[in-house]
Design an enzyme around this catalytic site. Structure first.
Site, PDB file in Angstrom:
ATOM      1  N   TYR A 234      14.166  26.074-112.630  1.00  0.00           N
ATOM      2  CA  TYR A 234      13.259  25.109-113.254  1.00  0.00           C
ATOM      3  C   TYR A 234      13.961  24.427-114.416  1.00  0.00           C
ATOM      4  CZ  TYR A 234       8.546  24.750-111.464  1.00  0.00           C
ATOM      5  OH  TYR A 234       7.461  24.393-110.709  1.00  0.00           O
TER       6      TYR A 234
ATOM      7  N   GLU B 101      12.540  21.333-116.298  1.00  0.00           N
ATOM      8  CA  GLU B 101      11.788  20.179-116.824  1.00  0.00           C
ATOM      9  C   GLU B 101      12.464  19.604-118.070  1.00  0.00           C
ATOM     10  OE1 GLU B 101       9.564  22.636-115.608  1.00  0.00           O
ATOM     11  OE2 GLU B 101       7.610  21.649-115.259  1.00  0.00           O
TER      12      GLU B 101
ATOM     13  N   ASP C  42      14.787  -3.136-104.905  1.00  0.00           N
ATOM     14  CA  ASP C  42      14.613  -1.872-104.176  1.00  0.00           C
ATOM     15  C   ASP C  42      15.643  -1.901-103.061  1.00  0.00           C
ATOM     16  OD1 ASP C  42      13.984   0.139-102.448  1.00  0.00           O
ATOM     17  OD2 ASP C  42      11.825  -0.210-102.481  1.00  0.00           O
TER      18      ASP C  42
ATOM     19  N   THR D  57      16.666   5.071-102.433  1.00  0.00           N
ATOM     20  CA  THR D  57      16.715   6.442-101.950  1.00  0.00           C
ATOM     21  C   THR D  57      18.205   6.794-101.876  1.00  0.00           C
ATOM     22  OG1 THR D  57      16.695   5.597 -99.694  1.00  0.00           O
ATOM     23  CG2 THR D  57      14.597   6.374-100.572  1.00  0.00           C
TER      24      THR D  57
ATOM     25  N   LYS E 202      19.977   7.183 -97.153  1.00  0.00           N
ATOM     26  CA  LYS E 202      20.136   6.224 -96.055  1.00  0.00           C
ATOM     27  C   LYS E 202      21.620   5.874 -95.931  1.00  0.00           C
ATOM     28  CE  LYS E 202      15.387   4.581 -96.299  1.00  0.00           C
ATOM     29  NZ  LYS E 202      14.677   4.699 -97.554  1.00  0.00           N
TER      30      LYS E 202
ATOM     31  N   ARG F  32      18.009  13.867 -99.206  1.00  0.00           N
ATOM     32  CA  ARG F  32      16.759  13.109 -99.315  1.00  0.00           C
ATOM     33  C   ARG F  32      16.361  13.071-100.778  1.00  0.00           C
ATOM     34  NH1 ARG F  32      15.583  12.135 -94.336  1.00  0.00           N
ATOM     35  NH2 ARG F  32      13.903  10.753 -94.967  1.00  0.00           N
TER      36      ARG F  32
HETATM   37  N1  DSN Z   1      10.722   5.068 -94.186  1.00  0.00           N
HETATM   38  C1  DSN Z   1      11.790   4.238 -94.672  1.00  0.00           C
HETATM   39  C2  DSN Z   1      12.373   3.399 -93.596  1.00  0.00           C
HETATM   40  O1  DSN Z   1      12.523   3.914 -92.502  1.00  0.00           O
HETATM   41  O2  DSN Z   1      12.709   2.258 -93.813  1.00  0.00           O
HETATM   42  C3  DSN Z   1      11.383   3.424 -95.798  1.00  0.00           C
HETATM   43  O3  DSN Z   1      10.633   4.179 -96.671  1.00  0.00           O
END
Ligand code: DSN
Length: 414
Positions: free
Chosen positions: A46, A48, A193, A220, A223, A229
């Protein structure tokens, strides 16, 4: 593993990933180092707070991990501040909204049906219940060009406090300079984004919105960036904004940071700095273009008319008479995993839309070049044209399995 039931499920997923081809443009394969950090003993901790300012003892290693992740993120994306605690893209976006806006304030984002993301204002999301969203769209879905004139008009009328450049189903590049100009005209803060294209930006394969003066980038990390993740919030240079964002993440909307994930993010950022990764990012783009060429050759309509990034959005219902749902299902059956997707002006429902969305980040990680990507695109179209012909489907399945075997998922990337 002692839990045999879960072990069996993990093995099943492992086999699925090995034997099929991953074409969902928001997915990728991580290195064994990322996986190791992800599954490390940091899971138990933990923490925080932020490095040097925590609410629990025992932080000598966590502080170092988080500082390293921040330092690498800032270097990679050329900015001054990074918050690496965001659990994923949606909380990252929510944190920015709550850091900079009051309830009822206006935000401008890309229309969902034109490629935007749910968190940019879909009525069913929490942000849409708190803030007012207005949208911009493509001028013409067949070229993908954004209607910047209309965007300026809407911005002048509604005076958004925040303008978002970003998407999850848009295949062209955005003119970040235009976004900044419009934002300056109405006094808005700019946020990109870049969840889908973060890795391509990090590698210099696509333009960095910070180079055109954007204030904030959210992303994120799982990707094109090929990390665990998770989420990421970057601030170009305003310490005031960065501090507000840190507070919005913790204690605003999150509790204890996921230190194991932060360790894995640091590993992924390190990998993204290597020359090998730069080559990978360039290849992702070349591969997507190669697949688009095949779709063009077969006269399958693509939103935007092709691609400048890693993804393609094809109107399979309009061009081949196969719905997005049918296409997703038959391609999945033969080892080509992708997702159905609505297209601009879709007359069909979101659960059975006209389009499919697919891309090249994961297959490029496996080592696919243009040749193999063209082969896969041909196999996709052959399947869709023969979706009820079992003989053809068996042949396609055999070829996909052969390709998957020839290009195993690599363990190490550096
Ligand atoms: N779920 C993601 C995507 O596949 O583009 C975006 O959040």
């Amino acid at each position: 593993m002692r839990d045999k039931k879960i072990e069996k499920l993990i093995k099943g997923e492992e086999k699925r990933q090995k034997e099929g081809l991953e074409l969902i443009p928001s997915e990728n394969y991580v290195s064994d180092d990322v996986l190791k950090a992800n599954g490390s003993v940091f899971t138990n901790k933990y923490s925080e707070g932020y490095p040097g300012r925590r609410y629990y003892g025992g932080q000598e290693w966590t502080d170092q991990v988080e500082r390293l992740a921040i330092e690498r993120a800032c270097k990679l994306f050329k900015c001054k501040f990074a918050n690496v605690q965001a659990h994923s893209g949606a909380p990252a976006n929510l944190a920015v909204y709550s850091a900079l806006l009051e309830p009822g304030d206006t935000v401008m984002g890309m229309d969902l049906s034109h490629g935007g993301h749910l968190t940019h204002g879909h009525p069913m999301t929490l942000p849409a219940k708190i803030y007012k969203f207005v949208t911009y769209k493509m001028k013409n879905p067949d070229t993908g060009e954004i209607d910047y004139e209309d965007m300026l008009k809407v911005a002048k009328e509604h005076k958004p406090k925040l303008i978002i450049a970003g998407f999850s189903a848009y295949p062209r590049t955005l003119n970040y300079k235009k976004f900044v100009e419009i934002a300056h005209e109405v006094g808005a803060i700019t946020m990109a984004d870049m969840a889908h294209i973060a890795g391509l930006i990090a590698a210099g394969a696509l333009r960095n919105p910070f180079d055109d003066g954007f204030d904030i980038i959210t992303s994120t990390t799982h990707k094109t960036l090929r990390g665990p993740r998770g989420g990421l919030i970057l601030t170009r240079e305003s310490e005031e904004i960065a501090k507000k964002i840190d507070k919005a993440i913790f204690p605003g909307i999150q509790g204890g940071p996921h230190m194991h994930i932060i360790a894995a993010k640091a590993v992924a950022f390190g990998e993204a700095m290597t020359p090998k990764y730069k080559k990978y990012a360039q290849q992702v783009l070349k591969n997507a273009k190669a697949m688009a060429e095949v779709f063009k050759k077969h006269k399958v309509r693509m939103i935007g008319g092709g691609t400048d990034n890693h993804l393609i959005l094809a109107d399979v219902y309009g061009s081949l008479g196969v719905t997005g749902k049918e296409a997703q299902s038959v391609l999945d059956e033969l080892g080509m995993t992708l997702n159905m997707n609505s297209i601009a002006g879709d007359t069909r429902k979101p659960m059975d839309p006209s389009g499919i969305r697919f891309g090249t980040p994961a297959i490029t990680t496996r080592g696919f070049k243009e040749r193999e990507c063209k082969q896969v695109a041909e196999l996709m179209i052959k399947t869709l044209k023969n979706k009820d012909n079992n003989k053809v489907k068996m042949e396609v399945h055999k070829e996909i399995k052969k390709l998957a075997k020839k290009f195993p998922i690599p363990k190490s990337f550096v």
